[in-house]
Design a protein around this motif. Structure first.
Motif, PDB file in Angstrom:
ATOM      1  N   ALA A 171       0.787   4.092  -2.927  1.00 36.03           N
ATOM      2  CA  ALA A 171       0.518   5.497  -2.621  1.00 36.03           C
ATOM      3  C   ALA A 171       1.661   6.400  -3.076  1.00 36.03           C
ATOM      4  CB  ALA A 171       0.278   5.661  -1.123  1.00 36.03           C
TER       5      ALA A 171
ATOM      6  N   TRP B 255       1.268   9.458  -5.754  1.00 36.36           N
ATOM      7  CA  TRP B 255       1.667  10.818  -5.394  1.00 36.36           C
ATOM      8  C   TRP B 255       2.700  11.362  -6.365  1.00 36.36           C
ATOM      9  CZ3 TRP B 255       0.604  15.170  -3.292  1.00 36.36           C
ATOM     10  CH2 TRP B 255       1.623  16.092  -2.999  1.00 36.36           C
TER      11      TRP B 255
ATOM     12  N   THR C 104       0.829  -1.211   0.000  1.00 42.46           N
ATOM     13  CA  THR C 104       0.000   0.000   0.000  1.00 42.46           C
ATOM     14  C   THR C 104       0.858   1.253   0.000  1.00 42.46           C
ATOM     15  OG1 THR C 104      -1.702  -1.208   1.233  1.00 42.46           O
ATOM     16  CG2 THR C 104      -1.854   1.191   1.200  1.00 42.46           C
TER      17      THR C 104
END
Length: 409
Positions: free
Chosen positions: A50, A54, A46
């Motif tokens: 992420a 980003w 995860t």
């Protein structure tokens, strides 16, 4: 065979307390390694996902607004510095008005420390050091006394239920009156609840408080019920990550009532979870003692006499029984081995020298306790036995007040 002798000789220098400490340290390290492996396997994918999202949004934003990467990074760093002072994108409550400051000191003295509010000035940081030193100590004392009262209440309920059963059977007269004062405390000496009963009661109480608090947080904070339960455990256990923090919005419906309910739930939850942790520590210590006994049984008879030299209570260390008899009241010590060596002119060992000095240390501790209290304490025989007096720590409070930690089991 040579390995066995080497093992026995190496273990011969350990007593039971040192062996318990080393075994617990090894188990904690193993527990941490297993936890790190599990969390890494669950959370690492995860985190990578992420980070990729980003980075993609960062590049698209800089290209769309014709900003260089360095300029955008400098702007984000300035926002991080502003967030330390309590500045957020969304409208939130003031950090350092009186109510916000009161919420902050509550997280300090309870050792929760969410981290969403921190002092930014040098004076605030200096004051926090001294304020937290006294506040945390006082709050921990409050939690310990809460645990003591809880065990006393359970013992009183057990005694009352037993007396009620005796009255129903006609063994105990119905007009028998209970004593008051110290006699009431002494009458609870034989009523020691099992550590497992206390653990069960605390588990149920913690679960009820968490469920009720989550039912309040879910509609007001807009969290899911599972996130609310997660927040309750993190807050009540004083872990305090700060990813979810209650009562931070600028306005709430029935704001005063909600903040009061939030305070009550956190106070009750921290008391129950803290007490539960201390009771679980007794169970862990019993498990470690069981492991040490299993290891002791596998040693040779000669090693068994050397290994685990002092047999001690499950909670209270230094409870010497068979080899010597130390009495604080008579200021005397009876130790046949040491006395025999003295009469024969043999030089005593450092261990015997320290053992004989335990009496002087015990007398000094007793005199300091009497001086602090302003008068010499008169303890009857039952209070000396049941451990109702002495100690403010969680282990000292539970010592001899639970069935598994009683010296007269």
């Amino acid at each position: 065979m040579a390995w066995r002798g080497c093992c026995c000789s190496s273990l011969g220098h350990l007593n039971e307390d040192n062996a318990r400490f080393l075994l617990l340290a090894a188990l904690i390290i193993l527990y941490m390694l297993c936890g790190a492996a599990v969390f890494s396997a669950i959370e690492l994918p995860t985190e990578r996902e992420a980070k990729e999202k980003w980075e993609e949004r960062f590049v698209n934003f800089s290209q769309r607004h014709n900003l260089s990467r360095a300029e955008l990074q400098d702007f984000l760093r300035e926002y991080q510095e502003a967030s330390v002072a309590g500045i957020r994108v969304d409208d939130i409550r003031p950090r350092w008005d009186f109510t916000g400051a009161f919420y902050f000191v509550g997280t300090v003295v309870s050792t929760i420390g969410f981290g969403m509010t921190t002092p930014a000035t040098v004076g605030g940081k200096i004051f926090l050091i001294f304020y937290g030193l006294i506040g945390c100590a006082g709050t921990i004392l409050f939690f310990n006394l809460f645990l003591e009262r809880l065990i006393t209440v359970i013992a009183y309920i057990m005694k009352s239920c037993h007396e009620r059963q005796l009255r129903r059977k006609g063994v105990l007269p119905h007009d028998s009156r209970r004593g008051s004062g110290n006699s009431e405390v002494d009458s609870l000496a034989g009523w020691k609840p099992s550590v497992y009963y206390v653990m069960l009661i605390l588990c149920v109480a913690s679960l009820i408080i968490s469920c009720c608090a989550s039912a309040m947080y879910t509609p007001i904070e807009g969290w899911s019920y599972f996130d609310s339960l997660y927040f309750c455990f993190v807050a009540f256990s004083t872990i305090g990550f700060g990813d979810l923090v209650s009562s931070q919005n600028a306005q709430y419906g029935s704001q005063g009532l909600y903040r009061f309910g939030n305070f009550v739930f956190i106070l009750m939850g921290v008391c129950c979870i803290y007490s539960l942790f201390n009771v679980i520590s007794i169970v862990i210590k019993q498990s470690i003692n069981w492991i040490l006994k299993k290891l002791d049984c596998r040693c040779c008879p000669r090693c068994q006499r050397k290994f685990f030299r002092s047999r001690r209570n499950v909670v209270m260390p230094g409870n010497v029984r068979s080899r010597r008899n130390i009495s604080i009241e008579t200021d005397g010590v009876n130790e046949s081995d040491t006395d025999g060596r003295r009469l024969s002119g043999e030089m005593i060992s450092m261990k015997d020298f320290l053992a004989s000095n335990k009496v002087s240390l015990a007398i000094m501790q007793k005199q300091l306790s009497e001086t602090a209290n302003g008068y010499p304490r008169q303890l009857n025989s039952s209070s000396k036995h049941n451990g109702f007096s002495g100690g403010v720590g969680a282990l000292a409070i539970m010592n001899n007040r639970l069935a598994e930690t009683s010296v007269d089991r």
